[in-house]
Scaffold this motif. Structure first.
Motif, PDB file in Angstrom:
ATOM      1  N   ILE A 195       0.844  -1.199   0.000  1.00 59.16           N
ATOM      2  CA  ILE A 195       0.000   0.000   0.000  1.00 59.16           C
ATOM      3  C   ILE A 195       0.878   1.248   0.000  1.00 59.16           C
ATOM      4  O   ILE A 195       0.671   2.166  -0.807  1.00 59.16           O
ATOM      5  N   MET A 196       1.845   1.268   0.883  1.00 55.97           N
ATOM      6  CA  MET A 196       2.703   2.454   1.002  1.00 55.97           C
ATOM      7  C   MET A 196       3.547   2.656  -0.257  1.00 55.97           C
ATOM      8  O   MET A 196       3.694   3.774  -0.745  1.00 55.97           O
ATOM      9  N   ARG A 197       4.095   1.576  -0.813  1.00 57.48           N
ATOM     10  CA  ARG A 197       4.923   1.681  -2.009  1.00 57.48           C
ATOM     11  C   ARG A 197       4.108   2.185  -3.202  1.00 57.48           C
ATOM     12  O   ARG A 197       4.549   3.072  -3.941  1.00 57.48           O
ATOM     13  N   ASN A 198       2.898   1.653  -3.370  1.00 57.04           N
ATOM     14  CA  ASN A 198       2.057   2.085  -4.482  1.00 57.04           C
ATOM     15  C   ASN A 198       1.571   3.518  -4.302  1.00 57.04           C
ATOM     16  O   ASN A 198       1.413   4.245  -5.281  1.00 57.04           O
ATOM     17  N   LYS A 199       1.333   3.948  -3.052  1.00 57.42           N
ATOM     18  CA  LYS A 199       0.965   5.351  -2.821  1.00 57.42           C
ATOM     19  C   LYS A 199       2.101   6.279  -3.217  1.00 57.42           C
ATOM     20  O   LYS A 199       1.877   7.322  -3.828  1.00 57.42           O
TER      21      LYS A 199
END
Length: 142
Positions: free
Chosen positions: A123-127
């Motif tokens: 989630i954090m990487r894609n954000k």
């Protein structure tokens, strides 16, 4: 006759190519929710818009899996805490079973929770990737 058929085929592919470059209404609504102004977007930025939508979809999928796994982990961890907290109050013949149930609850709940952590990182990487593309698109493709 062959020339007319070739002309129709060429026209068909050129029309379908220009139609595929336009966003669907659903995609444009999603981009407006992300605060992207579609009026200032050129045709060459179409690929970046598709990537932004791709990363946004991946955020949602990772978030769903993360929530589902954490919901499954919570009862097992709670069972382990309750079982180990009541060891002193149980009959001495059942204490071993109580400890085993508590440890198994911790192990199963902890492993399920551990599986959910890569989804949180996703989630954090894609954000971050989505926000970089949005920033790059808003600056004009620097």
């Amino acid at each position: 006759m062959k020339k007319i058929c070739y002309l129709i085929i060429i026209c068909f592919f050129s029309i379908s190519d220009s139609v595929s470059q336009n966003l669907s209404k659903r995609d444009s609504i999603k981009l407006k929710k992300i605060n992207i102004d579609l009026n200032n977007i050129s045709v060459k930025d179409q690929f970046q818009l598709e990537n932004i939508l791709y990363f946004d979809r991946r955020i949602k999928v990772n978030k769903a899996f993360n929530i589902i796994l954490q919901v499954f982990a919570a009862p097992y961890i709670s069972l382990g805490v309750i079982s180990l907290a009541t060891v002193g109050r149980t009959d001495p013949t059942w204490r071993g079973l109580n400890v085993v149930a508590g440890v198994i609850g911790f192990l199963v709940g902890g492993s399920i929770y551990g599986i959910s952590r890569p989804f949180k990182k996703g989630i954090m990487r894609n954000k971050i990737l989505r926000d970089r593309l949005i920033h790059k698109l808003s600056r004009g493709g620097d």
